[in-house]
Design a protein around this motif. Structure first.
Motif, PDB file in Angstrom:
ATOM      1  N   ASN A  27      44.146  26.531  47.814  1.00  0.00           N
ATOM      2  CA  ASN A  27      43.391  25.440  47.200  1.00  0.00           C
ATOM      3  C   ASN A  27      43.028  25.796  45.769  1.00  0.00           C
ATOM      4  OD1 ASN A  27      43.363  23.771  49.433  1.00  0.00           O
ATOM      5  ND2 ASN A  27      41.465  24.615  50.210  1.00  0.00           N
ATOM      6  N   THR A  28      42.789  24.782  45.001  1.00  0.00           N
ATOM      7  CA  THR A  28      42.278  24.937  43.655  1.00  0.00           C
ATOM      8  C   THR A  28      41.003  24.125  43.576  1.00  0.00           C
ATOM      9  OG1 THR A  28      44.520  25.068  42.771  1.00  0.00           O
ATOM     10  CG2 THR A  28      42.799  24.527  41.225  1.00  0.00           C
ATOM     11  N   LYS A  29      40.033  24.611  42.852  1.00  0.00           N
ATOM     12  CA  LYS A  29      38.815  23.843  42.655  1.00  0.00           C
ATOM     13  C   LYS A  29      38.805  23.269  41.257  1.00  0.00           C
ATOM     14  CE  LYS A  29      35.597  26.126  45.776  1.00  0.00           C
ATOM     15  NZ  LYS A  29      34.316  26.868  45.847  1.00  0.00           N
ATOM     16  N   ARG A  30      38.286  22.051  41.141  1.00  0.00           N
ATOM     17  CA  ARG A  30      38.008  21.453  39.849  1.00  0.00           C
ATOM     18  C   ARG A  30      36.512  21.271  39.751  1.00  0.00           C
ATOM     19  NH1 ARG A  30      41.695  16.379  38.607  1.00  0.00           N
ATOM     20  NH2 ARG A  30      40.396  15.600  40.289  1.00  0.00           N
ATOM     21  N   TYR A  31      36.004  21.350  38.521  1.00  0.00           N
ATOM     22  CA  TYR A  31      34.562  21.294  38.299  1.00  0.00           C
ATOM     23  C   TYR A  31      34.218  20.166  37.330  1.00  0.00           C
ATOM     24  CZ  TYR A  31      34.970  25.980  40.185  1.00  0.00           C
ATOM     25  OH  TYR A  31      35.268  27.055  40.984  1.00  0.00           O
ATOM     26  N   HIS A  32      33.053  19.583  37.539  1.00  0.00           N
ATOM     27  CA  HIS A  32      32.488  18.606  36.608  1.00  0.00           C
ATOM     28  C   HIS A  32      31.096  19.092  36.231  1.00  0.00           C
ATOM     29  CE1 HIS A  32      30.825  14.988  34.842  1.00  0.00           C
ATOM     30  NE2 HIS A  32      29.807  15.114  35.674  1.00  0.00           N
ATOM     31  N   MET A  33      30.861  19.310  34.948  1.00  0.00           N
ATOM     32  CA  MET A  33      29.531  19.679  34.468  1.00  0.00           C
ATOM     33  C   MET A  33      28.877  18.440  33.881  1.00  0.00           C
ATOM     34  SD  MET A  33      28.296  22.275  31.450  1.00  0.00           S
ATOM     35  CE  MET A  33      29.492  23.477  31.924  1.00  0.00           C
ATOM     36  N   GLU A  34      27.709  18.102  34.385  1.00  0.00           N
ATOM     37  CA  GLU A  34      26.967  16.954  33.874  1.00  0.00           C
ATOM     38  C   GLU A  34      26.157  17.406  32.663  1.00  0.00           C
ATOM     39  OE1 GLU A  34      25.438  13.911  32.588  1.00  0.00           O
ATOM     40  OE2 GLU A  34      26.859  13.649  34.230  1.00  0.00           O
ATOM     41  N   PRO A  35      26.541  16.956  31.454  1.00  0.00           N
ATOM     42  CA  PRO A  35      25.906  17.462  30.238  1.00  0.00           C
ATOM     43  C   PRO A  35      24.679  16.678  29.770  1.00  0.00           C
ATOM     44  CG  PRO A  35      27.802  16.147  29.657  1.00  0.00           C
ATOM     45  CD  PRO A  35      27.742  16.175  31.165  1.00  0.00           C
ATOM     46  N   PHE A  36      24.349  15.556  30.404  1.00  0.00           N
ATOM     47  CA  PHE A  36      23.358  14.668  29.824  1.00  0.00           C
ATOM     48  C   PHE A  36      21.975  14.682  30.457  1.00  0.00           C
ATOM     49  CE2 PHE A  36      27.447  12.693  28.707  1.00  0.00           C
ATOM     50  CZ  PHE A  36      27.343  12.846  27.340  1.00  0.00           C
ATOM     51  N   PHE A  37      21.832  15.172  31.649  1.00  0.00           N
ATOM     52  CA  PHE A  37      20.501  15.140  32.261  1.00  0.00           C
ATOM     53  C   PHE A  37      20.301  16.312  33.214  1.00  0.00           C
ATOM     54  CE2 PHE A  37      23.131  12.683  35.167  1.00  0.00           C
ATOM     55  CZ  PHE A  37      22.738  13.133  36.415  1.00  0.00           C
ATOM     56  N   LYS A  38      19.024  16.554  33.523  1.00  0.00           N
ATOM     57  CA  LYS A  38      18.624  17.543  34.511  1.00  0.00           C
ATOM     58  C   LYS A  38      17.957  16.794  35.652  1.00  0.00           C
ATOM     59  CE  LYS A  38      17.526  20.976  31.007  1.00  0.00           C
ATOM     60  NZ  LYS A  38      16.449  21.830  30.456  1.00  0.00           N
ATOM     61  N   THR A  39      18.007  17.361  36.842  1.00  0.00           N
ATOM     62  CA  THR A  39      17.354  16.745  37.986  1.00  0.00           C
ATOM     63  C   THR A  39      17.048  17.806  39.032  1.00  0.00           C
ATOM     64  OG1 THR A  39      17.434  14.856  39.508  1.00  0.00           O
ATOM     65  CG2 THR A  39      19.481  16.111  39.194  1.00  0.00           C
ATOM     66  N   ASN A  40      16.420  17.393  40.127  1.00  0.00           N
ATOM     67  CA  ASN A  40      16.112  18.356  41.188  1.00  0.00           C
ATOM     68  C   ASN A  40      17.344  18.587  42.074  1.00  0.00           C
ATOM     69  OD1 ASN A  40      16.155  16.386  43.354  1.00  0.00           O
ATOM     70  ND2 ASN A  40      14.091  15.780  42.775  1.00  0.00           N
ATOM     71  N   TRP A  41      17.204  19.530  42.998  1.00  0.00           N
ATOM     72  CA  TRP A  41      18.323  19.917  43.854  1.00  0.00           C
ATOM     73  C   TRP A  41      18.804  18.757  44.721  1.00  0.00           C
ATOM     74  CZ3 TRP A  41      19.113  20.599  49.206  1.00  0.00           C
ATOM     75  CH2 TRP A  41      20.221  21.387  49.551  1.00  0.00           C
ATOM     76  N   TYR A  42      17.879  17.975  45.263  1.00  0.00           N
ATOM     77  CA  TYR A  42      18.231  16.877  46.153  1.00  0.00           C
ATOM     78  C   TYR A  42      19.047  15.809  45.415  1.00  0.00           C
ATOM     79  CZ  TYR A  42      14.380  19.161  48.559  1.00  0.00           C
ATOM     80  OH  TYR A  42      13.554  20.091  49.130  1.00  0.00           O
ATOM     81  N   ARG A  43      18.608  15.441  44.233  1.00  0.00           N
ATOM     82  CA  ARG A  43      19.340  14.441  43.444  1.00  0.00           C
ATOM     83  C   ARG A  43      20.662  15.006  42.944  1.00  0.00           C
ATOM     84  NH1 ARG A  43      14.030  12.269  40.537  1.00  0.00           N
ATOM     85  NH2 ARG A  43      13.416  10.759  42.117  1.00  0.00           N
ATOM     86  N   SER A  44      20.709  16.307  42.695  1.00  0.00           N
ATOM     87  CA  SER A  44      21.971  16.943  42.288  1.00  0.00           C
ATOM     88  C   SER A  44      23.007  16.826  43.393  1.00  0.00           C
ATOM     89  CB  SER A  44      21.745  18.417  41.954  1.00  0.00           C
ATOM     90  OG  SER A  44      20.890  18.548  40.861  1.00  0.00           O
ATOM     91  N   MET A  45      22.558  17.076  44.625  1.00  0.00           N
ATOM     92  CA  MET A  45      23.465  16.944  45.769  1.00  0.00           C
ATOM     93  C   MET A  45      23.989  15.509  45.864  1.00  0.00           C
ATOM     94  SD  MET A  45      23.718  19.920  47.361  1.00  0.00           S
ATOM     95  CE  MET A  45      24.078  19.666  49.077  1.00  0.00           C
ATOM     96  N   ALA A  46      23.096  14.526  45.726  1.00  0.00           N
ATOM     97  CA  ALA A  46      23.485  13.123  45.808  1.00  0.00           C
ATOM     98  C   ALA A  46      24.417  12.734  44.660  1.00  0.00           C
ATOM     99  CB  ALA A  46      22.244  12.230  45.817  1.00  0.00           C
ATOM    100  N   PHE A  47      24.129  13.228  43.446  1.00  0.00           N
ATOM    101  CA  PHE A  47      24.967  12.925  42.289  1.00  0.00           C
ATOM    102  C   PHE A  47      26.404  13.373  42.540  1.00  0.00           C
ATOM    103  CE2 PHE A  47      26.969  14.284  38.341  1.00  0.00           C
ATOM    104  CZ  PHE A  47      26.859  13.147  37.558  1.00  0.00           C
ATOM    105  N   CYS A  48      26.577  14.620  42.976  1.00  0.00           N
ATOM    106  CA  CYS A  48      27.929  15.130  43.240  1.00  0.00           C
ATOM    107  C   CYS A  48      28.606  14.338  44.357  1.00  0.00           C
ATOM    108  CB  CYS A  48      27.877  16.613  43.595  1.00  0.00           C
ATOM    109  SG  CYS A  48      27.417  17.683  42.211  1.00  0.00           S
ATOM    110  N   HIS A  49      27.859  14.055  45.398  1.00  0.00           N
ATOM    111  CA  HIS A  49      28.405  13.284  46.516  1.00  0.00           C
ATOM    112  C   HIS A  49      28.886  11.912  46.048  1.00  0.00           C
ATOM    113  CE1 HIS A  49      28.931  11.858  50.611  1.00  0.00           C
ATOM    114  NE2 HIS A  49      28.240  10.787  50.268  1.00  0.00           N
ATOM    115  N   ASN A  50      28.119  11.255  45.193  1.00  0.00           N
ATOM    116  CA  ASN A  50      28.501   9.936  44.683  1.00  0.00           C
ATOM    117  C   ASN A  50      29.756   9.992  43.822  1.00  0.00           C
ATOM    118  OD1 ASN A  50      26.465   8.529  45.977  1.00  0.00           O
ATOM    119  ND2 ASN A  50      25.037   8.770  44.277  1.00  0.00           N
TER     120      ASN A  50
END
Length: 152
Positions: A27-50
């Motif tokens: 497998n290969t992994k690809r990454y997305h770094m969100e450069p515009f905002f910070k948030t808590n762990w719970y919202r981070s999980m939801a953001f990636c899931h979305n």
């Protein structure tokens, strides 16, 4: 037409995807770094899931180096980033998406150091090593996804 062009430009800026080295299982992994905002762990999980991705789970020293390089190349070495690790509901840290105990660990010296800090981040004050912190703190996000490679 004009709005389509603007949308494409925004996507090119907002959704930077970085490739990654092959893992042992092909497998290969690809990454997305969100450069515009910070948030808590719970919202981070939801953001990636979305986005159809998940919060990063670092499985090896090579992957740790790859993520740190991505962060440094993007100029965010002074930021902290959430990881998908937690000990919520347990006494040990595990990867939230798989429920598996963490095998590779890259804790900063003296970490983990607090039973009430139940989430893990790559922490800038700890040279982007792992630190257990409060899940409600505000940090940046890096999402990942597995990409199957096709052998010819």
């Amino acid at each position: 037409m004009k709005s389509s062009i603007v949308f494409c430009i925004v996507l090119a800026v907002v959704v930077p995807i970085f490739g990654a080295p092959n893992s042992k299982d092909g497998n290969t992994k690809r990454y997305h770094m969100e450069p515009f905002f910070k948030t808590n762990w719970y919202r981070s999980m939801a953001f990636c899931h979305n986005m159809g991705m998940r919060l990063i789970s670092i499985q090896s020293e090579e992957e740790q180096e790859k993520i740190v390089n991505i962060i440094n190349e993007a100029g965010h070495h002074d930021e902290s980033f959430w990881m998908a690790a937690t000990n919520l509901g347990d006494t040990i840290f595990y990867w939230f998406d798989t429920g598996k105990k963490i095998s590779f660990k890259n804790w900063a010296r003296g970490e983990p150091d607090n039973d009430r800090r139940q989430c893990i981040a790559l922490y800038n004050e700890k040279e982007l090593l792992w630190n257990d912190i409060d899940c409600n703190e505000q940090h940046r996000i890096i999402c990942e996804e597995d990409i199957k490679t096709n052998s010819i």
